[in-house]
Design a protein around this motif. Sequence first.
Motif, mmCIF file in Angstrom:
data_model
loop_
_atom_site.group_PDB
_atom_site.id
_atom_site.type_symbol
_atom_site.label_atom_id
_atom_site.label_comp_id
_atom_site.label_asym_id
_atom_site.label_seq_id
_atom_site.Cartn_x
_atom_site.Cartn_y
_atom_site.Cartn_z
ATOM 1 N N ALA A 168 0.795 -1.302 0.094
ATOM 2 C CA ALA A 168 0.398 0.136 -0.122
ATOM 3 C C ALA A 168 1.027 1.237 0.050
ATOM 4 N N VAL A 169 0.742 1.898 -0.886
ATOM 5 C CA VAL A 169 1.865 3.091 -1.156
ATOM 6 C C VAL A 169 1.004 4.263 -1.304
ATOM 7 N N PHE A 170 1.384 5.570 -0.509
ATOM 8 C CA PHE A 170 0.704 6.699 -0.322
ATOM 9 C C PHE A 170 1.460 7.787 -0.821
ATOM 10 N N ALA A 171 0.934 8.798 -1.359
ATOM 11 C CA ALA A 171 1.475 10.214 -1.626
ATOM 12 C C ALA A 171 1.129 11.111 -0.532
ATOM 13 N N PRO A 172 1.549 12.376 -0.612
ATOM 14 C CA PRO A 172 1.046 13.210 0.387
ATOM 15 C C PRO A 172 -0.327 13.612 0.078
ATOM 16 N N LEU A 173 -1.158 13.782 1.317
ATOM 17 C CA LEU A 173 -2.445 14.067 1.126
ATOM 18 C C LEU A 173 -2.848 15.485 0.937
ATOM 19 N N VAL A 174 -3.861 15.731 0.429
ATOM 20 C CA VAL A 174 -4.380 17.196 0.146
ATOM 21 C C VAL A 174 -5.562 16.997 1.060
ATOM 22 N N GLN A 175 -5.943 18.229 1.950
ATOM 23 C CA GLN A 175 -6.991 18.553 2.710
ATOM 24 C C GLN A 175 -8.330 18.621 1.620
ATOM 25 N N ALA A 176 -9.377 18.072 2.130
ATOM 26 C CA ALA A 176 -10.647 18.274 1.621
ATOM 27 C C ALA A 176 -11.043 19.540 1.421
ATOM 28 N N SER A 177 -10.611 20.463 2.194
ATOM 29 C CA SER A 177 -11.084 22.121 2.037
ATOM 30 C C SER A 177 -10.222 22.726 0.928
ATOM 31 N N ASP A 178 -9.151 21.737 0.281
ATOM 32 C CA ASP A 178 -8.276 22.245 -0.868
ATOM 33 C C ASP A 178 -8.381 21.704 -2.050
ATOM 34 N N TRP A 179 -9.306 20.450 -1.918
ATOM 35 C CA TRP A 179 -9.525 19.907 -3.139
ATOM 36 C C TRP A 179 -10.810 19.089 -3.131
ATOM 37 N N ALA A 180 -11.698 19.146 -4.264
ATOM 38 C CA ALA A 180 -12.738 18.312 -4.252
ATOM 39 C C ALA A 180 -12.601 17.089 -5.441
ATOM 40 N N ALA A 181 -13.628 16.016 -4.960
ATOM 41 C CA ALA A 181 -13.320 14.951 -5.904
ATOM 42 C C ALA A 181 -14.421 14.915 -6.803
ATOM 43 N N THR A 182 -14.389 15.908 -7.721
ATOM 44 C CA THR A 182 -15.252 16.042 -8.849
ATOM 45 C C THR A 182 -15.174 15.048 -10.097
ATOM 46 N N ASP A 183 -16.208 14.851 -10.511
ATOM 47 C CA ASP A 183 -16.216 13.583 -11.654
ATOM 48 C C ASP A 183 -15.155 13.797 -12.727
ATOM 49 N N ASP A 184 -14.792 14.876 -13.077
ATOM 50 C CA ASP A 184 -13.879 15.090 -14.189
ATOM 51 C C ASP A 184 -12.386 15.063 -14.001
ATOM 52 N N LYS A 185 -12.102 14.689 -12.615
ATOM 53 C CA LYS A 185 -10.795 14.412 -12.282
ATOM 54 C C LYS A 185 -10.199 13.354 -13.259
ATOM 55 N N ARG A 186 -9.121 13.598 -13.719
ATOM 56 C CA ARG A 186 -8.402 12.336 -14.324
ATOM 57 C C ARG A 186 -7.272 11.650 -13.302
ATOM 58 N N ILE A 187 -7.421 10.314 -13.526
ATOM 59 C CA ILE A 187 -6.682 9.342 -12.541
ATOM 60 C C ILE A 187 -5.840 8.465 -13.843
ATOM 61 N N HIS A 188 -4.390 8.352 -13.455
ATOM 62 C CA HIS A 188 -3.682 7.972 -14.544
ATOM 63 C C HIS A 188 -2.427 7.276 -13.928
ATOM 64 N N LEU A 189 -1.951 6.442 -14.549
ATOM 65 C CA LEU A 189 -0.522 5.585 -14.100
ATOM 66 C C LEU A 189 0.291 5.107 -15.550
ATOM 67 N N SER A 190 1.619 5.272 -15.366
ATOM 68 C CA SER A 190 2.435 5.020 -16.101
ATOM 69 C C SER A 190 3.518 4.180 -15.827
ATOM 70 N N VAL A 191 4.191 3.269 -16.678
ATOM 71 C CA VAL A 191 5.290 2.293 -16.104
ATOM 72 C C VAL A 191 6.350 2.537 -16.839
ATOM 73 N N ASN A 192 7.460 3.036 -16.427
ATOM 74 C CA ASN A 192 8.663 3.370 -17.417
ATOM 75 C C ASN A 192 8.255 4.589 -18.522
ATOM 76 N N GLY A 193 7.296 5.276 -17.930
ATOM 77 C CA GLY A 193 6.955 6.483 -19.038
ATOM 78 C C GLY A 193 5.734 6.012 -19.807
ATOM 79 N N ALA A 194 5.524 4.806 -20.009
ATOM 80 C CA ALA A 194 4.514 4.135 -21.082
ATOM 81 C C ALA A 194 2.985 4.406 -20.218
ATOM 82 N N LEU A 195 2.173 4.763 -20.680
ATOM 83 C CA LEU A 195 0.815 5.191 -20.070
ATOM 84 C C LEU A 195 -0.028 3.604 -19.972
ATOM 85 N N ARG A 196 -0.246 3.504 -18.611
ATOM 86 C CA ARG A 196 -1.110 2.070 -18.695
ATOM 87 C C ARG A 196 -2.517 2.150 -18.011
ATOM 88 N N GLN A 197 -2.806 3.157 -17.251
ATOM 89 C CA GLN A 197 -4.128 3.627 -16.791
ATOM 90 C C GLN A 197 -4.470 4.681 -17.001
#
Length: 232
Positions: free
Chosen positions: A138-167
């Motif tokens: 389980a790997v975690f990046a620094p958190l951003v408080q909910a007062s500073d960020w909203a989980a809106t539907d248009d937010k992109r989620i993505h992942l790459s391996v060695n620079g190649a886009l996977r997700q």
Amino acid sequence: MPDSLFSLPAPVSIPVHGQTATYPVGRIFCVGRNYAAHAAEMGHDVDREAPFYFTKSAANAVLTGATVPYPPGTENFHHEMELAVAIGKPVFRATSDQAWGAVYAYGCALDMTRRDLQIRERNKQRPWDLGKDLENGAVFAPLVQASDWAATDDKRIHLSVNGALRQDAKLDELIWKIDEIISHLSGYYHLRPGDLILTGTPAGVGPVQAGDVIEGGIDGLQPIKLTLGDAE
């Protein structure tokens, strides 16, 4: 109070963007098959009857930027990019409004998975622990408080391996939304500060090897990175 026979390692504590105090990791709940395309690629239909969960141990959490060994016992180690929700106040049997009010922060997370072991145990109707609850899984990046960020539907989620886009997806593809997850899960647990919920992964999961560099992000959140070293 009697002395302990031995000391346990201190729990991982996640930095919070813009804060000096950190967020200690308590329990880690994970939502399974919460993106339709991912459910399909794993051979399952979308299920809106109820969300389901598995857990990861706080002792198996690590922070972004780590280099970790390729885990033992697997020949099919997979990445899963996820949005993590950090609970900030106690909540039990929450309404939708109470669920949103219980969110302290959001962050990028990786649910690393020994896929071969998960599938093997699932096919035998056994728990997934060997596949899911692994050291450094389980790997975690620094958190951003909910007062500073909203989980809106248009937010992109993505992942790459060695620079190649996977997700590559949007949060609107979540089958169970954040308030629905918290409301449902809080019907079974007294959720409390320190609890983290990994909300599921989009399609595109796949294997990684020793030497690979995994990088992911969600619009507006701190990015995440993990490097795989050689097997021990």
